[in-house]
Design an enzyme around this catalytic site. Structure first.
Site, PDB file in Angstrom:
ATOM      1  N   LYS A  60       0.823  -1.201   0.000  1.00 29.91           N
ATOM      2  CA  LYS A  60       0.000   0.000   0.000  1.00 29.91           C
ATOM      3  C   LYS A  60       0.863   1.259   0.000  1.00 29.91           C
ATOM      4  O   LYS A  60       0.543   2.245  -0.680  1.00 29.91           O
ATOM      5  CB  LYS A  60      -0.942  -0.025   1.211  1.00 29.91           C
ATOM      6  CG  LYS A  60      -2.030  -1.089   1.095  1.00 29.91           C
ATOM      7  CD  LYS A  60      -2.733  -1.349   2.413  1.00 29.91           C
ATOM      8  CE  LYS A  60      -3.731  -2.492   2.275  1.00 29.91           C
ATOM      9  NZ  LYS A  60      -4.345  -2.877   3.550  1.00 29.91           N
ATOM     10  N   GLN A 104      -4.040  -1.397   9.873  1.00 28.22           N
ATOM     11  CA  GLN A 104      -3.973  -2.701   9.220  1.00 28.22           C
ATOM     12  C   GLN A 104      -4.664  -3.769  10.071  1.00 28.22           C
ATOM     13  O   GLN A 104      -4.425  -3.877  11.267  1.00 28.22           O
ATOM     14  CB  GLN A 104      -2.510  -3.095   8.959  1.00 28.22           C
ATOM     15  CG  GLN A 104      -2.345  -4.432   8.271  1.00 28.22           C
ATOM     16  CD  GLN A 104      -2.970  -4.463   6.879  1.00 28.22           C
ATOM     17  OE1 GLN A 104      -2.874  -3.495   6.128  1.00 28.22           O
ATOM     18  NE2 GLN A 104      -3.618  -5.567   6.553  1.00 28.22           N
ATOM     19  N   ASP A 127     -10.460   3.987   4.950  1.00 23.26           N
ATOM     20  CA  ASP A 127     -10.643   2.543   4.781  1.00 23.26           C
ATOM     21  C   ASP A 127     -12.089   2.125   5.059  1.00 23.26           C
ATOM     22  O   ASP A 127     -12.437   0.956   4.905  1.00 23.26           O
ATOM     23  CB  ASP A 127      -9.678   1.787   5.706  1.00 23.26           C
ATOM     24  CG  ASP A 127      -9.414   0.370   5.248  1.00 23.26           C
ATOM     25  OD1 ASP A 127      -9.561   0.091   4.039  1.00 23.26           O
ATOM     26  OD2 ASP A 127      -9.053  -0.473   6.093  1.00 23.26           O
TER      27      ASP A 127
END
Length: 290
Positions: A60, A104, A127
């Site tokens: 990413k 994450q 996200d």
């Protein structure tokens, strides 16, 4: 003598549309930088050193660089507590130089992941993991979509899959994949059925699906004989060995369209994350110019 070779489903390649979306994102980031002098910034937070998570974060961050997005990485020890992680996410949320935050997943056994997600400011939740983002998405209000479901919808659009009136079956009910995927399909006038680990006679429900999204995290759970002929199959599972939740070889002989693993949903997920980071920066900076 009849031809014994099956007609294979067309692949729904995610790499090409992801590249186009990333190119558009890079152009938007460059325009924002020209207008404001500010480079969009994504902060990635990683608890522990799980090899798969380390790889995902590195990927990413590399994609950020290609899209003209500044990446700020915050590595934390595996022993990090929920309170400590919440403090870090709160500091990033208050930092005006950070425009998007990615925690994450998974965050480790010591962390209450939902509490950690909720520490992310909604304006920086690129996200799409907070309850605020889920509610906004469900009601069609401004906000950020969970990246994998958002990528799935873009992929369906890329291949011109009509959803109105279609029966969509989602296998999986996680808060950041299965549930939001179903809500996005519902918003597009599909009839949605959720299935999960306790669903009775799963194959009989799968056989009714015009569109199937497998997101349960069980390798090769769905096989070709479970599918409705011509179904659109989106494999959002990723298991060790580059194996999805769908048995690809048998499914491709029965489906109409199918995503590969890897190379299907994954590239779209990252592309949506980058696009939403630039969108977040644009909203936060407003119409100001240099």
């Amino acid at each position: 003598m009849t031809d014994q070779n099956p007609v294979l489903a067309r692949l729904m390649d995610g790499t090409a549309p992801a590249r186009r979306l990333t190119d558009a994102t890079a152009a938007a980031a460059a325009d924002l930088r020209l207008r404001t002098g500010v480079t969009p910034c994504l902060a990635t937070v990683l608890v522990g050193e799980d090899p798969a998570s380390v790889t995902y974060v590195r990927m990413k961050r590399n994609r950020c660089e290609k899209a003209g997005i500044r990446s700020r990485h915050v590595p934390l020890p595996a022993a990090t507590s929920t309170a400590q992680l919440v403090d870090v996410l709160g500091e990033l949320s208050a930092d005006p130089t950070v425009h998007g935050i990615l925690l994450q997943h998974p965050a480790g056994p010591r962390v209450d992941e939902r509490a950690a997600f909720e520490a992310i400011a909604p304006a920086k939740d690129v996200d799409g993991v907070t309850t605020h983002s889920f509610a906004a998405m469900s009601f069609g209000l401004p906000g950020f979509t969970s990246c994998t479901p958002g990528g799935i919808m873009r992929l369906l659009d890329e291949y011109r899959v009509g959803l109105t009136g279609k029966h969509a079956v989602v296998i999986g009910r996680s808060a950041i994949l299965g549930k939001p995927a179903g809500m996005l399909l519902l918003a597009r006038d599909a009839t949605v059925t959720y299935c999960h680990s306790r669903t009775v006679d799963l194959p009989s429900i799968v056989r009714e699906a015009d569109v199937l999204i497998a997101a349960v995290g069980r390798p090769e759970l769905i096989r070709g004989e479970h599918l409705k002929p011509g179904a659109v199959v989106i494999d959002a599972g990723y298991n060790p060995g580059n194996v999805g939740d769908v048995h690809f070889a048998s499914a491709r002989e029965r489906a109409g369209l199918i995503t590969p693993v890897p190379g299907g949903v994954g590239p779209m997920t990252i592309a949506v994350l980058l696009a939403q980071t630039v969108e977040a920066a644009t909203r936060q900076l407003g119409p100001q110019r240099q």
